[in-house]
Design a protein around this motif. Sequence first.
Motif, PDB file in Angstrom:
ATOM      1  N   TYR A 150       0.858  -1.197   0.000  1.00  5.26           N
ATOM      2  CA  TYR A 150       0.000   0.000   0.000  1.00  5.26           C
ATOM      3  C   TYR A 150       0.888   1.239   0.000  1.00  5.26           C
ATOM      4  CZ  TYR A 150      -3.697   3.298   0.949  1.00  5.26           C
ATOM      5  OH  TYR A 150      -4.574   4.339   0.837  1.00  5.26           O
ATOM      6  N   ALA A 151       0.460   2.249  -0.726  1.00  3.46           N
ATOM      7  CA  ALA A 151       1.226   3.502  -0.783  1.00  3.46           C
ATOM      8  C   ALA A 151       0.294   4.659  -1.097  1.00  3.46           C
ATOM      9  CB  ALA A 151       2.316   3.422  -1.849  1.00  3.46           C
ATOM     10  N   ILE A 152       0.680   5.831  -0.665  1.00  3.35           N
ATOM     11  CA  ILE A 152      -0.063   7.050  -0.965  1.00  3.35           C
ATOM     12  C   ILE A 152       0.819   7.965  -1.798  1.00  3.35           C
ATOM     13  CG2 ILE A 152      -1.138   9.125  -0.014  1.00  3.35           C
ATOM     14  CD1 ILE A 152      -1.836   7.466   2.467  1.00  3.35           C
ATOM     15  N   LYS A 153       0.257   8.450  -2.897  1.00  5.77           N
ATOM     16  CA  LYS A 153       0.959   9.454  -3.700  1.00  5.77           C
ATOM     17  C   LYS A 153       0.173  10.762  -3.626  1.00  5.77           C
ATOM     18  CE  LYS A 153       2.558  10.915  -8.168  1.00  5.77           C
ATOM     19  NZ  LYS A 153       2.157  11.037  -9.569  1.00  5.77           N
ATOM     20  N   HIS A 154       0.883  11.859  -3.434  1.00  7.25           N
ATOM     21  CA  HIS A 154       0.196  13.148  -3.332  1.00  7.25           C
ATOM     22  C   HIS A 154       0.935  14.188  -4.171  1.00  7.25           C
ATOM     23  CE1 HIS A 154       3.358  13.843  -0.366  1.00  7.25           C
ATOM     24  NE2 HIS A 154       2.928  12.780   0.313  1.00  7.25           N
ATOM     25  N   GLN A 155       0.855  15.429  -3.787  1.00 13.06           N
ATOM     26  CA  GLN A 155       1.425  16.496  -4.605  1.00 13.06           C
ATOM     27  C   GLN A 155       2.924  16.684  -4.409  1.00 13.06           C
ATOM     28  OE1 GLN A 155      -0.880  18.494  -6.948  1.00 13.06           O
ATOM     29  NE2 GLN A 155      -1.336  16.344  -6.538  1.00 13.06           N
ATOM     30  N   MET A 156       3.500  15.881  -3.523  1.00 12.05           N
ATOM     31  CA  MET A 156       4.958  15.795  -3.374  1.00 12.05           C
ATOM     32  C   MET A 156       5.611  17.159  -3.135  1.00 12.05           C
ATOM     33  SD  MET A 156       5.094  12.474  -4.058  1.00 12.05           S
ATOM     34  CE  MET A 156       6.764  12.037  -4.476  1.00 12.05           C
ATOM     35  N   GLY A 157       4.926  18.001  -2.378  1.00 12.51           N
ATOM     36  CA  GLY A 157       5.479  19.319  -2.082  1.00 12.51           C
ATOM     37  C   GLY A 157       5.745  20.158  -3.321  1.00 12.51           C
ATOM     38  N   GLY A 158       4.958  19.917  -4.363  1.00  7.25           N
ATOM     39  CA  GLY A 158       5.117  20.672  -5.610  1.00  7.25           C
ATOM     40  C   GLY A 158       5.900  19.940  -6.680  1.00  7.25           C
ATOM     41  N   ASP A 159       6.509  18.819  -6.341  1.00  3.24           N
ATOM     42  CA  ASP A 159       7.254  18.029  -7.326  1.00  3.24           C
ATOM     43  C   ASP A 159       6.283  17.077  -8.022  1.00  3.24           C
ATOM     44  OD1 ASP A 159       9.229  16.854  -8.815  1.00  3.24           O
ATOM     45  OD2 ASP A 159       9.990  15.606  -7.187  1.00  3.24           O
ATOM     46  N   VAL A 160       5.379  17.646  -8.806  1.00  2.92           N
ATOM     47  CA  VAL A 160       4.267  16.897  -9.389  1.00  2.92           C
ATOM     48  C   VAL A 160       4.718  16.185 -10.667  1.00  2.92           C
ATOM     49  CG1 VAL A 160       1.951  17.068 -10.365  1.00  2.92           C
ATOM     50  CG2 VAL A 160       2.607  18.532  -8.434  1.00  2.92           C
ATOM     51  N   ASP A 161       4.404  14.904 -10.745  1.00  2.07           N
ATOM     52  CA  ASP A 161       4.639  14.118 -11.953  1.00  2.07           C
ATOM     53  C   ASP A 161       3.359  13.332 -12.220  1.00  2.07           C
ATOM     54  OD1 ASP A 161       5.317  12.289 -13.936  1.00  2.07           O
ATOM     55  OD2 ASP A 161       7.330  11.937 -13.150  1.00  2.07           O
ATOM     56  N   LEU A 162       2.630  13.700 -13.261  1.00  2.00           N
ATOM     57  CA  LEU A 162       1.339  13.101 -13.564  1.00  2.00           C
ATOM     58  C   LEU A 162       1.445  11.749 -14.253  1.00  2.00           C
ATOM     59  CD1 LEU A 162      -0.501  16.275 -14.922  1.00  2.00           C
ATOM     60  CD2 LEU A 162      -0.726  15.253 -12.645  1.00  2.00           C
ATOM     61  N   THR A 163       2.646  11.298 -14.571  1.00  2.00           N
ATOM     62  CA  THR A 163       2.780  10.086 -15.377  1.00  2.00           C
ATOM     63  C   THR A 163       2.954   8.812 -14.559  1.00  2.00           C
ATOM     64  OG1 THR A 163       5.195  10.242 -15.580  1.00  2.00           O
ATOM     65  CG2 THR A 163       3.859  11.453 -17.206  1.00  2.00           C
ATOM     66  N   PHE A 164       2.952   8.902 -13.217  1.00  2.00           N
ATOM     67  CA  PHE A 164       3.040   7.682 -12.438  1.00  2.00           C
ATOM     68  C   PHE A 164       2.104   7.740 -11.245  1.00  2.00           C
ATOM     69  CE2 PHE A 164       5.998  10.154  -9.881  1.00  2.00           C
ATOM     70  CZ  PHE A 164       5.923   9.589  -8.609  1.00  2.00           C
ATOM     71  N   SER A 165       1.822   6.572 -10.695  1.00  2.00           N
ATOM     72  CA  SER A 165       0.881   6.441  -9.586  1.00  2.00           C
ATOM     73  C   SER A 165       1.567   5.789  -8.386  1.00  2.00           C
ATOM     74  CB  SER A 165      -0.304   5.570 -10.015  1.00  2.00           C
ATOM     75  OG  SER A 165       0.122   4.212 -10.160  1.00  2.00           O
ATOM     76  N   GLY A 166       0.812   5.664  -7.295  1.00  2.00           N
ATOM     77  CA  GLY A 166       1.334   5.011  -6.101  1.00  2.00           C
ATOM     78  C   GLY A 166       1.648   3.545  -6.309  1.00  2.00           C
ATOM     79  N   ALA A 167       1.174   2.969  -7.430  1.00  2.00           N
ATOM     80  CA  ALA A 167       1.503   1.576  -7.745  1.00  2.00           C
ATOM     81  C   ALA A 167       3.002   1.375  -7.902  1.00  2.00           C
ATOM     82  CB  ALA A 167       0.793   1.146  -9.024  1.00  2.00           C
TER      83      ALA A 167
END
Length: 392
Positions: free
Chosen positions: A244-261
């Motif tokens: 299990y993992a959570i992906k969020h906005q990463m403090g502004g380091d946004v990458d829309l091409t990958f998921s928490g998978a």
Amino acid sequence: MARSRAYVMGAYEHPLRHAGDRSLMQLHAEVAAGALADAGLSKDDVDGFFCAGDVPGWEAPGTGPFSIVDYLGLRLRHLDTTESWGSAYINHVSHAADAIAAGRCRVALITLAGRPRADGLATGTAVRSGSTAAEAPFEEPYRPVVTSMYAMCAARHMHQYGTTSEQLAWIKVAASHHAQHNPHAMLRDVVTVEDVLNSPMIADPLHRLDCCVISDGGGALVVVHPDIARSLKRPLVGVRGSGYAIKHQMGGDVDLTFSGAAWSGPAAFAEAGVTPDDIKYASIYDSFTVTVLIQLEDLGFCAKGEGGRFVADGNLISGVGKLPFNTDGGGLCNNHPANRGGMTKVIEAVRQLRGEAHPAVQVPNCDLALAHGTGGQLGSRHGSATLVLERE
């Protein structure tokens, strides 16, 4: 591989896709009864219950979990109300296995139910009006909706890796080839790549047929201790690994091409002691076609950026391609109860491992399967849950 710490012995999917004559609590009760009957157990055997925010009464004062336990007439030693939206039910299987291994319960029941169609909530585009979340004052004025959030991911993937709308369309085509054999599926017509591309544009570059259905219904699972599993006259489907993992906005380091998978997948494979190449069948959360493509990359079935080529030309069609996926038709064609697709992903994986899928889509010698779900939104904050199951 180590011996399974628990087994999924009961699985049931509600046959209704429009449940105007059922209350939400009735749907929960019916799927619970169905899963227990499938396992050869009764409600009196259940001592652990797992649920999420779809149970009635979840809102303040938040006594919904107690109410449903009362309604179902359960006597419990363990209750888990972990809410992680669409990934919750895959996460619950892992939690149930842990609870069983720790001696907190021996028979765990997991339920999901919803009626967004009957309740007139079938747009799937609602914003979080009035949200008290920290980001709400900054994001709600721009009215982000589900389709536009996923469309951003698709557009970015296309820009960065050259993925095409035709490649995304193949995911819907594969789902439709499977759904034609499911009498309960909402969309049973086989479609072509051209059909997908010619369907109305919803949020560029996603067409209407790139989007999942919205349905009533639900499902349930029964996870039990190994000793109980071996006493039942059902095929043994063991829980071998989870992540299990959570992906969020990463403090502004946004990458829309990958998921928490990208994190939950490797954890599940490591615990199970297997690799993506060992998987015979995959249930992949399919809220949109792009959801599937990105998760397949992140789970390691192909390299990042290679997803478009991997899904093209029928590679996800059972009996045709290398990796059969969502052989019930998935969220793209079968159902998406309560807008939470994780439950049905586990149910179809169990069917495949038991050899109980429709003969036209049953994977030969299916002994190792994966179920993966995403809860939240791929383009912003979400949780990813991965489960590796084995037939013994």
